[in-house]
Design a protein around this motif. Structure first.
Motif, PDB file in Angstrom:
ATOM      1  N   ASP A 282       0.814  -1.227  -0.074  1.00 59.82           N
ATOM      2  CA  ASP A 282      -0.042   0.017  -0.104  1.00 59.82           C
ATOM      3  C   ASP A 282       1.040   1.071   0.045  1.00 59.82           C
ATOM      4  OD1 ASP A 282      -1.603   2.056   0.824  1.00 59.82           O
ATOM      5  OD2 ASP A 282      -3.168   0.909   1.601  1.00 59.82           O
ATOM      6  N   LEU A 283       1.145   1.671  -1.161  1.00 58.75           N
ATOM      7  CA  LEU A 283       2.112   2.969  -1.418  1.00 58.75           C
ATOM      8  C   LEU A 283       1.616   4.216  -0.382  1.00 58.75           C
ATOM      9  CD1 LEU A 283       4.752   2.725  -2.859  1.00 58.75           C
ATOM     10  CD2 LEU A 283       3.083   0.940  -3.815  1.00 58.75           C
ATOM     11  N   PRO A 284       0.574   4.549  -0.183  1.00 62.90           N
ATOM     12  CA  PRO A 284       0.366   5.777   0.426  1.00 62.90           C
ATOM     13  C   PRO A 284       0.784   5.498   2.049  1.00 62.90           C
ATOM     14  CG  PRO A 284      -1.468   5.483  -0.874  1.00 62.90           C
ATOM     15  CD  PRO A 284      -0.701   4.234  -1.204  1.00 62.90           C
ATOM     16  N   ILE A 285       0.352   4.252   2.521  1.00 59.03           N
ATOM     17  CA  ILE A 285       0.694   3.926   3.764  1.00 59.03           C
ATOM     18  C   ILE A 285       2.267   3.803   3.989  1.00 59.03           C
ATOM     19  CG2 ILE A 285       0.540   1.903   5.616  1.00 59.03           C
ATOM     20  CD1 ILE A 285      -1.911   3.358   5.220  1.00 59.03           C
ATOM     21  N   ILE A 286       2.951   3.417   3.071  1.00 65.78           N
ATOM     22  CA  ILE A 286       4.362   3.119   3.062  1.00 65.78           C
ATOM     23  C   ILE A 286       5.180   4.571   3.215  1.00 65.78           C
ATOM     24  CG2 ILE A 286       6.222   2.572   1.709  1.00 65.78           C
ATOM     25  CD1 ILE A 286       4.687  -0.163   0.875  1.00 65.78           C
ATOM     26  N   ALA A 287       4.354   5.391   2.294  1.00 65.89           N
ATOM     27  CA  ALA A 287       5.045   6.939   2.385  1.00 65.89           C
ATOM     28  C   ALA A 287       4.876   7.304   3.563  1.00 65.89           C
ATOM     29  CB  ALA A 287       4.291   7.748   1.180  1.00 65.89           C
ATOM     30  N   LYS A 288       3.478   7.161   4.236  1.00 65.37           N
ATOM     31  CA  LYS A 288       3.615   7.924   5.555  1.00 65.37           C
ATOM     32  C   LYS A 288       4.439   7.230   6.573  1.00 65.37           C
ATOM     33  CE  LYS A 288      -1.503   8.959   4.793  1.00 65.37           C
ATOM     34  NZ  LYS A 288      -2.663   8.540   4.925  1.00 65.37           N
ATOM     35  N   ARG A 289       4.470   5.978   6.624  1.00 66.75           N
ATOM     36  CA  ARG A 289       5.157   5.180   7.816  1.00 66.75           C
ATOM     37  C   ARG A 289       6.983   5.556   7.699  1.00 66.75           C
ATOM     38  NH1 ARG A 289       6.253  -1.558   9.081  1.00 66.75           N
ATOM     39  NH2 ARG A 289       7.466  -0.925  10.724  1.00 66.75           N
ATOM     40  N   VAL A 328      -0.221   9.497  -2.304  1.00 64.33           N
ATOM     41  CA  VAL A 328       1.020   9.426  -1.974  1.00 64.33           C
ATOM     42  C   VAL A 328       1.676  10.917  -2.136  1.00 64.33           C
ATOM     43  CG1 VAL A 328       3.246   8.843  -3.191  1.00 64.33           C
ATOM     44  CG2 VAL A 328       1.655   7.302  -3.298  1.00 64.33           C
ATOM     45  N   ILE A 329       1.404  11.697  -3.083  1.00 64.24           N
ATOM     46  CA  ILE A 329       2.008  13.094  -3.013  1.00 64.24           C
ATOM     47  C   ILE A 329       1.321  13.758  -1.954  1.00 64.24           C
ATOM     48  CG2 ILE A 329       1.836  15.324  -4.271  1.00 64.24           C
ATOM     49  CD1 ILE A 329       1.774  13.472  -6.784  1.00 64.24           C
ATOM     50  N   ALA A 330       0.207  13.531  -1.428  1.00 65.27           N
ATOM     51  CA  ALA A 330      -0.265  14.323  -0.348  1.00 65.27           C
ATOM     52  C   ALA A 330       0.547  13.908   1.007  1.00 65.27           C
ATOM     53  CB  ALA A 330      -1.817  13.819  -0.072  1.00 65.27           C
ATOM     54  N   ALA A 331       0.928  12.491   0.898  1.00 65.18           N
ATOM     55  CA  ALA A 331       1.779  12.219   2.277  1.00 65.18           C
ATOM     56  C   ALA A 331       3.094  12.718   2.048  1.00 65.18           C
ATOM     57  CB  ALA A 331       1.923  10.731   2.058  1.00 65.18           C
ATOM     58  N   LEU A 332       3.622  12.814   1.225  1.00 63.51           N
ATOM     59  CA  LEU A 332       4.988  13.405   1.006  1.00 63.51           C
ATOM     60  C   LEU A 332       4.914  14.984   1.329  1.00 63.51           C
ATOM     61  CD1 LEU A 332       6.288  11.690  -2.407  1.00 63.51           C
ATOM     62  CD2 LEU A 332       7.127  11.366  -0.103  1.00 63.51           C
ATOM     63  N   LEU A 333       3.734  15.824   0.994  1.00 65.16           N
ATOM     64  CA  LEU A 333       3.873  17.130   1.173  1.00 65.16           C
ATOM     65  C   LEU A 333       3.651  17.504   2.611  1.00 65.16           C
ATOM     66  CD1 LEU A 333       1.624  18.272  -1.946  1.00 65.16           C
ATOM     67  CD2 LEU A 333       4.151  18.482  -1.591  1.00 65.16           C
ATOM     68  N   THR A 334       2.895  16.603   3.256  1.00 69.52           N
ATOM     69  CA  THR A 334       2.767  16.615   4.670  1.00 69.52           C
ATOM     70  C   THR A 334       4.050  16.317   5.389  1.00 69.52           C
ATOM     71  OG1 THR A 334       0.473  15.862   4.841  1.00 69.52           O
ATOM     72  CG2 THR A 334       1.525  15.456   6.663  1.00 69.52           C
ATOM     73  N   GLU A 335       5.067  15.516   4.748  1.00 66.00           N
ATOM     74  CA  GLU A 335       6.384  15.302   5.397  1.00 66.00           C
ATOM     75  C   GLU A 335       7.008  16.603   5.166  1.00 66.00           C
ATOM     76  OE1 GLU A 335       9.774  13.947   7.050  1.00 66.00           O
ATOM     77  OE2 GLU A 335       7.957  13.665   7.511  1.00 66.00           O
ATOM     78  N   GLY A 385       0.825  19.148 -11.429  1.00 70.43           N
ATOM     79  CA  GLY A 385      -0.442  19.616 -11.308  1.00 70.43           C
ATOM     80  C   GLY A 385      -1.212  19.079  -9.951  1.00 70.43           C
ATOM     81  N   ILE A 386      -0.787  17.950  -9.594  1.00 71.09           N
ATOM     82  CA  ILE A 386      -1.292  17.280  -8.373  1.00 71.09           C
ATOM     83  C   ILE A 386      -0.881  18.138  -7.182  1.00 71.09           C
ATOM     84  CG2 ILE A 386      -1.376  15.374  -6.524  1.00 71.09           C
ATOM     85  CD1 ILE A 386      -1.625  13.699  -9.262  1.00 71.09           C
ATOM     86  N   GLU A 387       0.344  18.358  -7.227  1.00 67.34           N
ATOM     87  CA  GLU A 387       1.173  19.188  -6.177  1.00 67.34           C
ATOM     88  C   GLU A 387       0.709  20.475  -6.154  1.00 67.34           C
ATOM     89  OE1 GLU A 387       5.722  19.905  -4.603  1.00 67.34           O
ATOM     90  OE2 GLU A 387       5.501  19.230  -6.573  1.00 67.34           O
TER      91      GLU A 387
END
Length: 398
Positions: A282-289, A328-335, A385-387
Motif C-alpha cells: 500500500d504505497l500511501p501507507i508506506i509513504a506515511k510510515r 502518495v503526493i499528499a503524504a510527501l507534502l505533509t512530510e 498539477g497534483i502538487e
C-alpha cells in the motif's frame, strides 16, 4: 518537492535543456563509465557537474553509485569496494551533492521482458510478462532446476510460449533481461549470466539481508559525517528472480533495513512503480510510515494483469495504474511541511517522474528505454498539477 530529471550524460538523446524545458529544476545522473567498485574522482564528478550547468540546471541527486556483486556476496574485493564507496561519498560531498541513491538487487537491475510494448492507444511502454520470463529462464537461459521455481500451470504456459517464439524474440529477451544498470555499457551474455547466478549459490535471503546491513553499517557513518543522505531503491520487480533472493520488496523489508541501521542518513528511495507491482504494498501507507527517512522519490505507475504474486504488469501512465498517486503526493507534502517546521535543510524531497511511455516524437527519437522526453514531460506535468492543487491555500497543505 524538488522536480528532477534523470540524465545519462552526453550520450543521452534527451538533453539537459530538454529537461529544463520540461519543467525540471535539477538533474539526477551518475558516472556510468566508471567501473563498478572503483572510486569516483573529483575531476570526473566536476566534469559532470559542468556538463549539467551548461544546460542550465544542477546535479542534485546521484543515481546511482553502484554496489558491486562482491559487496553483495561479501567475496573477492568487497572490502576495497566498500572503501571506494566511502571515498566516493566524501568526494561527492566536497562537490556539494547531498543525495545518493543505490540498489541492492543481486545480478539484475530492473527487469522487463519487453521494452517497447504497444498500449491500447499506440504508445510504447515497458512490460514484464511472467510467461515470457519463465520461458527465458527455463528454455533459453536453461538455468538448472529453474522449472521447480514456477507453478505447474506457468511452466506449461512457458513451454508453449517458447515453442511459438520467433528467433528475434528469443534474442530480444536475452538482451532485455541480461542488461546491466540503466545507462551503463554493462550487460551479460547467457553464459555470463549463469556464471553470475552461480556466485550466489551460498547467498540466501537471510545472508543477503545481513550483507546489506553490514554494508550500511560501514557506509552510513561516512554519509553522516559528510552530510549525505543515502537511499535504497526497491527491488524491481519486487519478488525473487532466477533463483536469486530479493530483500527490498515490501514494507517489512524496508522496516528491517531502517531499524538495523537506525540513522536518518540511511533512508529510502520511494519508487511507487517498483513497490506498486505487488498488490500487497500500500504505497500511501508506506509513504506515511517511512516519511522521515524518504530522501528521494520515483513517481510512476504500473498496471498489473492480475493481483497474484508474482504477476505480469506494464508501465502505465503516471496517474493510471494501481497506485493512488494523489494520496502518495499528499503524504510527501505533509512530510515536507513537518520538515520545514523542524528546520531541516532537506525539507524539499527530490522527486523525478520515473520512466514514461513513448508518445509522439518519442517513437522515433530512440532514447534510453524507459526514459523518453515527451512521455516524462507529460508525467511531470501531471504530477506537478497534483502538487500545485494540494498546496493551494484552500486545502491547507501549504
Amino acid at each position: 518537492m524538488r522536480h528532477t530529471w534523470r540524465w545519462f550524460g552526453p550520450v543521452d538523446k534527451v538533453t539537459v535543456r530538454d529537461a529544463a524545458q520540461a519543467g525540471a529544476e535539477g538533474i539526477v545522473s551518475a558516472l556510468h563509465h566508471v567501473p563498478t567498485g572503483a572510486a569516483w574522482t573529483l575531476d570526473e564528478i566536476r566534469k559532470r557537474q559542468d556538463e549539467i550547468r551548461v544546460g542550465g540546471l544542477s546535479w542534485d541527486v546521484v543515481e546511482s553509485v553502484p554496489v558491486s556483486e562482491d559487496i553483495k556476496t561479501q567475496t573477492g574485493e568487497w572490502r576495497s569496494h566498500i572503501a571506494n564507496w566511502q571515498e566516493t561519498l566524501r568526494r561527492l560531498s566536497t562537490c556539494g551533492i547531498r543525495t545518493v541513491c543505490y540498489n541492492f538487487m543481486p545480478v539484475l537491475d530492473w527487469t522487463r521482458t519487453d521494452l517497447h510494448w504497444e498500449t491500447r492507444h499506440g504508445a510504447k511502454a515497458m512490460r514484464f510478462d511472467l510467461a515470457d520470463f519463465a520461458a527465458f529462464d527455463i528454455h533459453i537461459l536453461t538455468r538448472p532446476d529453474a522449472g521447480a521455481d514456477y507453478p505447474e500451470w506457468l511452466a506449461e504456459d512457458a513451454a508453449k510460449r517458447f515453442i511459438e517464439m520467433p528467433g528475434e524474440k528469443i534474442t530480444a529477451l536475452g538482451r532485455n533481461i541480461g542488461a546491466g544498470l540503466p545507462g551503463s555499457a554493462d550487460g551479460y551474455t547467457l553464459d555470463q549470466l549463469l556464471e553470475k547466478l552461480r556466485s550466489y549459490k551460498n547467498v540466501d535471503r537471510i545472508r543477503l539481508q545481513q550483507n546489506l546491513v553490514d554494508f550500511l553499517s560501514q557506509v552510513t557513518p561516512v554519509a553522516e559525517e559528510v552530510g549525505i543522505n543515502i537511499c535504497a531503491h526497491g527491488d524491481d520487480p519486487p519478488w525473487p528472480l532466477l533463483g536469486l533472493p530479493r530483500i527490498l520488496s515490501t514494507e517489512a523489508d524496508y522496516a528491517h533495513m531502517l531499524t538495523q541501521v537506525d540513522s536518518r542518513a540511511n533512508g529510502v528511495t520511494l519508487c511507487t512503480g517498483s513497490l506498486g507491482a505487488r498488490p500487497d504494498n500500500d504505497l500511501p501507507i508506506i509513504a506515511k510510515r517511512f516519511a522521515e527517512r524518504i530522501h528521494f522519490v520515483h513517481l510512476r505507475n504500473v498496471t498489473r494483469d492480475t493481483d497474484t504474486l508474482p504477476c505480469s504488469f506494464f508501465e502505465d501512465e503516471h496517474l493510471e495504474g494501481g497506485t493512488d498517486m494523489v494520496a502518495v503526493i499528499a503524504a510527501l507534502l505533509t512530510e515536507e511541511k513537518r520538515r520545514r517546521v523542524e528546520g531541516r535543510e532537506d525539507h524539499r524531497i527530490p522527486m523525478r517522474p520515473d520512466h514514461g511511455q513513448e508518445i509522439l516524437g518519442d517513437l522515433t527519437r530512440g532514447a534510453q528505454p524507459g526514459y523518453p522526453a515527451i512521455g516524462r514531460l507529460k508525467g511531470l506535468a501531471e504530477l506537478r498539477g497534483i502538487e500545485r492543487a494540494l498546496l493551494h491555500s484552500h486545502y491547507g497543505m501549504a
